[in-house]
Design a protein around this motif. Structure first.
Motif, short mmCIF file in Angstrom:
data_model
loop_
_atom_site.label_atom_id
_atom_site.label_comp_id
_atom_site.label_asym_id
_atom_site.label_seq_id
_atom_site.Cartn_x
_atom_site.Cartn_y
_atom_site.Cartn_z
N UNK A 29 44.50 50.94 40.70
CA UNK A 29 43.06 50.36 41.19
C UNK A 29 42.86 49.14 40.83
N UNK A 30 42.39 47.97 41.69
CA UNK A 30 42.12 46.71 41.10
C UNK A 30 40.21 47.00 41.07
N UNK A 31 40.14 46.73 39.69
CA UNK A 31 38.69 46.99 39.49
C UNK A 31 37.91 45.65 38.63
N UNK A 32 36.85 45.63 38.66
CA UNK A 32 35.91 44.39 37.79
C UNK A 32 36.49 44.65 36.55
N UNK A 33 36.59 43.34 35.91
CA UNK A 33 37.05 43.30 34.50
C UNK A 33 35.99 43.64 33.33
N UNK A 34 34.69 43.59 33.79
CA UNK A 34 33.32 44.03 33.18
C UNK A 34 33.28 45.47 33.10
N UNK A 35 34.12 46.28 34.00
CA UNK A 35 33.79 47.82 33.94
C UNK A 35 34.88 48.36 32.91
N UNK A 36 35.82 47.47 32.68
CA UNK A 36 36.87 48.04 31.80
C UNK A 36 36.73 48.91 30.59
N UNK A 37 35.65 48.41 29.91
CA UNK A 37 35.34 49.01 28.74
C UNK A 37 35.13 50.60 29.03
N UNK A 38 34.57 50.94 30.09
CA UNK A 38 34.40 52.37 30.57
C UNK A 38 35.44 52.89 31.25
N UNK A 39 36.01 52.13 32.11
CA UNK A 39 37.09 52.81 32.76
C UNK A 39 38.48 52.90 32.14
N UNK A 40 38.69 52.37 31.11
CA UNK A 40 39.86 52.51 30.33
C UNK A 40 40.03 53.91 29.49
N UNK A 41 39.01 54.59 29.44
CA UNK A 41 38.72 56.24 29.09
C UNK A 41 39.74 57.20 30.19
N UNK A 42 39.74 56.77 31.17
CA UNK A 42 40.23 57.40 32.24
C UNK A 42 41.93 57.33 32.19
N UNK A 43 42.64 58.21 31.66
CA UNK A 43 43.99 58.29 31.69
C UNK A 43 44.67 58.68 33.09
N UNK A 44 45.63 58.26 33.20
CA UNK A 44 46.52 58.69 34.58
C UNK A 44 46.17 57.80 35.54
N UNK A 45 45.59 56.58 35.34
CA UNK A 45 45.17 55.50 36.41
C UNK A 45 45.50 54.36 35.76
N UNK A 46 46.67 53.55 36.50
CA UNK A 46 46.71 52.32 36.22
C UNK A 46 45.76 51.19 36.75
#
Length: 424
Positions: free
Chosen positions: A55-72
């Protein structure tokens, strides 16, 4: 504007062969890609369904989204960053997976996380040895727990301290808690501490279960998912709320029906409740006299129906506070016992903790010794135990056996389990 629509326009609707690539984000007027409070729950739900891998995602959301394993995740800060990705065809992940800052243990190739932080300690609870033992058993198996006692005897103190001694959490549970916090408008901490919610007895059905006019809001029951829901002064809750609690206690889900949508929230909770023995609170006191009439006491007791109470495993009548009462155990010692019992449950291959076992799992994991089996058979006839009560006794017995490091439920374990049954 939505980032995916902006990319379609910017790239002149050019086709790209990137199967399974999702694009998330909102575009600001300055060209920056922005996040939203619904992004984390949305991506987590898609991941749980096996629908998203990249998934292409906003950089500002990475602090939360990086907790989700199994998704690049491929983080972009601006629309130009996203356009460049497609033009160069470089879709490699540029986000490192988050490492939890908590104690951990690995069982059957699965990591479990926990904290050894005790905001309030059981060493502050003087006396009440029976109730503290019951609280330990309830925590070790995530059993529903009911306390009755005079005002000031320590019911609320014990309930609030159970939160810090609960079993470790796996990543899926941590993420589920965070998802519900996002849906409530909170920013999750991602700490390995199970949630505790304690709605006031005046709370409406909508605030407890979710709902409201317009967009349905998540309620206290779902926010307690994978943790504790505590009802203090439980007879003062409305009849509507108490009877509606039967569904999440059985199905571990909350359903909200609206004209244009039906919403389902996970609600795998440990339910803890406390009440006085009568309206004035002095019925069990040896010092103070009860001011209630027989009719008032009966009406007070009848506020809780048998089908509702049948869904609670452990019942304890609290002792009166004595001046010579001492503290005999700390939260750290109790938590270590819970963790050891947790290891035993997982070593048997249990997906669920003892208090949450299904009917067929009870028959598989709650094995009794011949002596224990005879005692239970005798108790069924003597006390007229219902089918659900028998299941509760077996599950409690299994947790006590785990705390005692017994492979099977022994005579001593089943006798203690029976002592926590509800007296009708």
């Amino acid at each position: 504007m939505d980032l995916s629509l902006a990319l379609l326009v910017a790239l002149n609707k050019k086709a790209f062969a990137q199967e399974g690539l999702f694009v998330f984000g909102e575009l600001g007027l300055d060209g920056r890609v922005k996040s939203s409070s619904m992004l984390f729950p949305l991506i987590l739900s898609l991941k749980e369904q096996g629908l998203v891998k990249r998934a292409i995602v906003p950089k500002e959301s990475i602090c939360h989204l990086s907790h989700i394993s199994g998704v690049d995740f491929i983080a972009v800060e601006t629309l130009n960053d996203a356009i460049l990705l497609f033009k160069e065809g470089k879709f490699a992940s540029n986000v490192q997976h988050f490492e939890y800052d908590a104690k951990s243990l690995i069982l059957e190739n699965t990591s479990y996380y926990y904290e050894e932080k005790y905001e309030s300690d059981f060493k502050e609870v003087k006396g009440q040895n029976v109730a503290k033992r019951a609280a330990l058993i309830a925590a070790a198996g995530m059993h529903n727990f009911f306390m009755e006692g005079n005002p000031g005897c320590g019911k609320s103190m014990i309930a609030k301290r159970i939160k810090d001694i609960l079993p470790p959490m796996q990543e899926e549970e941590l993420l589920s808690v965070a998802k519900h916090q996002f849906l409530d408008g909170e920013t999750p901490t991602f700490k390995a501490i199970r949630p505790m919610r304690a709605p006031h007895h005046t709370a409406t059905s909508a605030s407890v279960f979710g709902g409201g006019s317009g967009q349905a809001k998540i309620g206290e029951v779902a926010l307690a998912n994978n943790g504790i829901l505590f009802f203090d002064e439980i007879p003062h809750f409305s009849k509507q709320v108490l009877e509606a609690m039967r569904e999440p206690l059985s199905d571990r889900k909350v359903h909200i029906a609206r004209v244009n949508a039906k919403i389902e929230y996970e609600a795998d909770i440990m339910f803890v409740a406390a009440q006085n023995p009568c309206p004035c609170g002095n019925l069990l006191s040896k010092v103070k006299s009860c001011r209630c009439s027989e009719m008032e006491i009966k009406r007070y007791a009848n506020k809780l129906s048998d089908p509702f109470l049948d869904r609670i495993d452990i019942f304890v009548v609290m002792q009166e506070v004595q001046s010579e009462d001492k503290s005999d155990v700390t939260s750290k010692v109790m938590h270590q016992a819970v963790i050891e019992a947790f290891k035993m449950q997982k070593s048997r291959g249990q997906e669920r903790l003892n208090g949450k076992l299904k009917e067929e799992e009870i028959e598989t994991y709650c094995l009794l010794s011949s002596e224990a089996d005879k005692i239970l058979a005798s108790a069924i006839g003597k006390f007229g135990l219902s089918h659900r009560s028998i299941a509760s006794v077996k599950k409690i017995g299994r947790t006590i056996a785990d705390l005692n490091k017994n492979e099977k439920i022994e005579k001593k374990d089943i006798l203690e389990a029976l002592s926590y049954r509800r007296r009708k």
